[in-house]
Design a protein around this motif. Structure first.
Motif, PDB file in Angstrom:
ATOM      1  N   ASP A  21      31.165  50.525  22.745  1.00 19.68           N
ATOM      2  CA  ASP A  21      31.697  51.447  23.698  1.00 19.68           C
ATOM      3  C   ASP A  21      30.908  52.490  24.436  1.00 19.68           C
ATOM      4  O   ASP A  21      31.311  53.466  25.335  1.00 19.68           O
ATOM      5  N   LYS A  22      29.620  52.406  23.887  1.00 18.15           N
ATOM      6  CA  LYS A  22      28.665  53.577  24.384  1.00 18.15           C
ATOM      7  C   LYS A  22      27.771  52.641  25.155  1.00 18.15           C
ATOM      8  O   LYS A  22      26.679  53.180  25.668  1.00 18.15           O
ATOM      9  N   GLY A  23      27.901  51.422  25.598  1.00 21.79           N
ATOM     10  CA  GLY A  23      27.104  50.738  26.522  1.00 21.79           C
ATOM     11  C   GLY A  23      25.966  50.080  25.912  1.00 21.79           C
ATOM     12  O   GLY A  23      24.893  49.658  26.410  1.00 21.79           O
ATOM     13  N   GLU A  24      25.798  50.061  24.367  1.00 17.95           N
ATOM     14  CA  GLU A  24      24.934  49.440  23.617  1.00 17.95           C
ATOM     15  C   GLU A  24      25.263  48.417  23.008  1.00 17.95           C
ATOM     16  O   GLU A  24      25.555  48.228  21.746  1.00 17.95           O
ATOM     17  N   LYS A  25      25.492  47.103  23.682  1.00 18.58           N
ATOM     18  CA  LYS A  25      26.107  46.102  23.311  1.00 18.58           C
ATOM     19  C   LYS A  25      25.007  45.241  22.274  1.00 18.58           C
ATOM     20  O   LYS A  25      23.952  44.940  22.973  1.00 18.58           O
ATOM     21  N   ALA A  26      25.225  44.569  21.162  1.00 25.93           N
ATOM     22  CA  ALA A  26      24.334  43.830  20.457  1.00 25.93           C
ATOM     23  C   ALA A  26      25.262  42.893  19.638  1.00 25.93           C
ATOM     24  O   ALA A  26      25.956  43.511  18.734  1.00 25.93           O
ATOM     25  N   ARG A  27      25.030  41.698  19.663  1.00 32.79           N
ATOM     26  CA  ARG A  27      25.834  40.684  18.885  1.00 32.79           C
ATOM     27  C   ARG A  27      25.327  40.669  17.565  1.00 32.79           C
ATOM     28  O   ARG A  27      24.142  40.533  17.028  1.00 32.79           O
ATOM     29  N   PRO A  28      26.338  41.151  16.554  1.00 30.28           N
ATOM     30  CA  PRO A  28      26.025  41.195  15.049  1.00 30.28           C
ATOM     31  C   PRO A  28      25.750  39.770  14.329  1.00 30.28           C
ATOM     32  O   PRO A  28      24.936  39.843  13.319  1.00 30.28           O
ATOM     33  N   PHE A  29      26.475  38.857  14.815  1.00 31.78           N
ATOM     34  CA  PHE A  29      26.446  37.515  13.992  1.00 31.78           C
ATOM     35  C   PHE A  29      26.501  36.441  15.187  1.00 31.78           C
ATOM     36  O   PHE A  29      27.396  36.365  15.941  1.00 31.78           O
ATOM     37  N   LYS A  30      25.657  35.578  15.126  1.00 34.10           N
ATOM     38  CA  LYS A  30      25.465  34.450  16.115  1.00 34.10           C
ATOM     39  C   LYS A  30      26.477  33.219  15.712  1.00 34.10           C
ATOM     40  O   LYS A  30      26.719  32.390  16.528  1.00 34.10           O
ATOM     41  N   THR A  31      27.129  33.228  14.465  1.00 31.55           N
ATOM     42  CA  THR A  31      27.915  32.453  14.130  1.00 31.55           C
ATOM     43  C   THR A  31      29.487  32.719  14.558  1.00 31.55           C
ATOM     44  O   THR A  31      30.397  31.867  14.337  1.00 31.55           O
ATOM     45  N   TYR A  32      29.466  33.858  14.881  1.00 32.84           N
ATOM     46  CA  TYR A  32      31.088  34.376  15.537  1.00 32.84           C
ATOM     47  C   TYR A  32      31.466  34.195  16.778  1.00 32.84           C
ATOM     48  O   TYR A  32      30.726  34.729  17.828  1.00 32.84           O
ATOM     49  N   PHE A  33      32.540  33.472  16.826  1.00 30.69           N
ATOM     50  CA  PHE A  33      33.253  33.281  18.465  1.00 30.69           C
ATOM     51  C   PHE A  33      34.424  33.547  18.497  1.00 30.69           C
ATOM     52  O   PHE A  33      35.226  33.565  17.603  1.00 30.69           O
ATOM     53  N   ARG A  34      35.006  33.681  19.731  1.00 28.20           N
ATOM     54  CA  ARG A  34      36.508  33.620  19.820  1.00 28.20           C
ATOM     55  C   ARG A  34      36.969  33.260  21.179  1.00 28.20           C
ATOM     56  O   ARG A  34      36.224  33.329  22.106  1.00 28.20           O
ATOM     57  N   THR A  35      38.338  32.690  21.109  1.00 26.66           N
ATOM     58  CA  THR A  35      38.790  32.213  22.271  1.00 26.66           C
ATOM     59  C   THR A  35      39.682  33.151  23.180  1.00 26.66           C
ATOM     60  O   THR A  35      40.013  32.704  24.124  1.00 26.66           O
ATOM     61  N   ALA A  36      40.148  34.262  22.475  1.00 29.84           N
ATOM     62  CA  ALA A  36      40.880  35.209  23.394  1.00 29.84           C
ATOM     63  C   ALA A  36      40.019  36.524  23.512  1.00 29.84           C
ATOM     64  O   ALA A  36      39.071  36.661  23.084  1.00 29.84           O
TER      65      ALA A  36
END
Length: 407
Positions: free
Chosen positions: A151-166
């Motif tokens: 929410d501060k514009g600092e996006k970083a993916r924590p886990f590469k095994t996690y995905f979502r369809t929604a």
């Protein structure tokens, strides 16, 4: 909110399976071939299958079960038989973590669908990532894919095994705010949440955008998700002068809260997110729920040409529970895992690093699913960002409008 091998062995070898490496063994595959099963891949599943949220969880499980059965019937991956291992987390993070540990210990598990709750997902992500087991969920909290500073514009993916369809609450909250302010002409809102990951996060994104549009948040309150008596909160809402209540949380609280607000004399609607879009909510509110609203991820499944066969097949399968708000997304989650397995399986055999390869392949998955196009961006988020506003009319949910935030 709207979520997963290698080579399984026969019962006689089950005890020895846990001593295999993360990729299984060729000898085990041969044993299965002799039994006529070929290579067995298990798709794990986790959601509340008992308790107040079980109506949603059971619809999800049935939808994954349907995907697995159809993949086997149609020989979607030649030489591979899929199975489902469904576990109940009772919407509790501690149970979810235990279930994640159990699933990764089964070397035939190459992917997991679920969970339902974002708070449960937080407890499971690290377990799956450490074991390189892909997880495809229907969770909506943005931090799960974009990190705590999203929410501060600092996006970083924590886990590469996690995905979502929604899609996420970063979109769902503002989508509801724009509908309320611009279309429903509601200018004063009282915001309530259950302090859980999903509810608090959704309420925060809604509130920020509602105020940005010029609306006023005339009061806020946090409630215990285990409570049933909201008389004092209802009185505060009535005295606040609000013309609408926004609730961040799930239907077991939203239903009684809405009914008690109306009983207090405040004849104003309650609106919430996808976790209140359930027939169970209608049972909890009764006639007092008339005019209440919910946003939910995706377009109405009954209106989607892509979902016609899913609905027909689901009914034909004879499942007792409705597929619900997340059934189509759960089917698509399972099918995404199946397609990733298909990409790495060769002549019914799996590579030695199957779990890692399935994760890598899932990032590239793209197909036309039940809920529309299924593919993932660099964070593992769904590229399908459609949302729908529903309103209770005549005792049932009716779709009002479908779109995307800013679209």
């Amino acid at each position: 909110m709207r979520n997963r091998s290698l080579i399984a062995v026969t019962a006689a070898l089950a005890a020895g399976a846990l001593s295999l490496t993360a990729c299984g063994s060729r000898d085990t595959g041969k044993a299965n071939d002799a039994a006529g099963e070929g290579t067995v891949v298990t798709i794990g599943f986790d959601a509340p299958l008992t308790g107040e949220l079980s109506a949603l969880g059971l619809g999800m499980k049935n939808s994954v079960d349907l995907a697995v059965k159809q993949a086997n019937k149609n020989k979607e991956v030649p030489g591979v038989t899929f199975k489902i291992e469904a576990l109940d987390d009772q919407a509790q993070p501690s149970s979810g973590q235990q279930n994640a540990t159990k699933l990764v210990a089964d070397k035939s598990v190459l992917g997991v669908v679920g969970p339902l709750n974002s708070s449960v997902a937080q407890s499971m992500q690290k377990v799956f990532d450490a074991a390189q087991v892909v997880e495809v969920s229907v969770n909506t909290n943005p931090a799960l894919t974009q990190g705590d500073k999203w929410d501060k514009g600092e996006k970083a993916r924590p886990f590469k095994t996690y995905f979502r369809t929604a899609t996420t609450d970063a979109i769902q909250g503002p989508f509801a705010a724009e509908y309320l302010y611009n279309t429903a002409k509601k200018k004063k809102v009282f915001v309530v949440d259950d302090k859980k990951t999903y509810g608090a996060g959704l309420a925060a994104t809604f509130s920020a955008h509602f105020k940005k549009l010029g609306g006023a948040v005339v009061g806020t309150e946090h409630v215990n998700p285990e409570a049933k008596d909201f008389g004092s909160v209802a009185t505060k809402i009535k005295n606040s002068g609000a013309d609408v209540v926004y609730y961040g949380g799930e239907y077991p609280v939203a239903g009684p809260l809405s009914a008690q607000v109306k009983k207090s004399g405040a004849t104003i609607p309650l609106i919430g997110g996808d976790a209140i879009y359930s027939d169970e909510y209608l049972k909890l509110t009764g006639a007092r729920g008339e005019g209440d609203m919910a946003t939910s991820v995706g377009a109405p499944v009954e209106d989607l040409p892509s979902a016609k066969k899913f609905i027909e097949d689901y009914k034909a399968a004879g499942y007792k529970e409705a597929y619900g708000a997340y059934g189509g997304f759960s089917y698509d989650s399972a099918w995404a895992i199946i397609q990733a397995v298909k990409a790495v399986a060769k002549d019914g055999k799996l590579p030695s690093d199957a779990r890692a390869q399935v994760t890598e392949s899932l990032q590239k998955v793209s197909f036309d699913g039940v809920m529309g196009k299924v593919s993932f961006d660099e964070y593992g988020d769904a590229t399908n960002k459609q949302l729908t506003v529903y309103e209770v009319s005549g005792g049932s949910w009716k779709a009002v409008t479908t779109g995307t935030f800013g679209g």
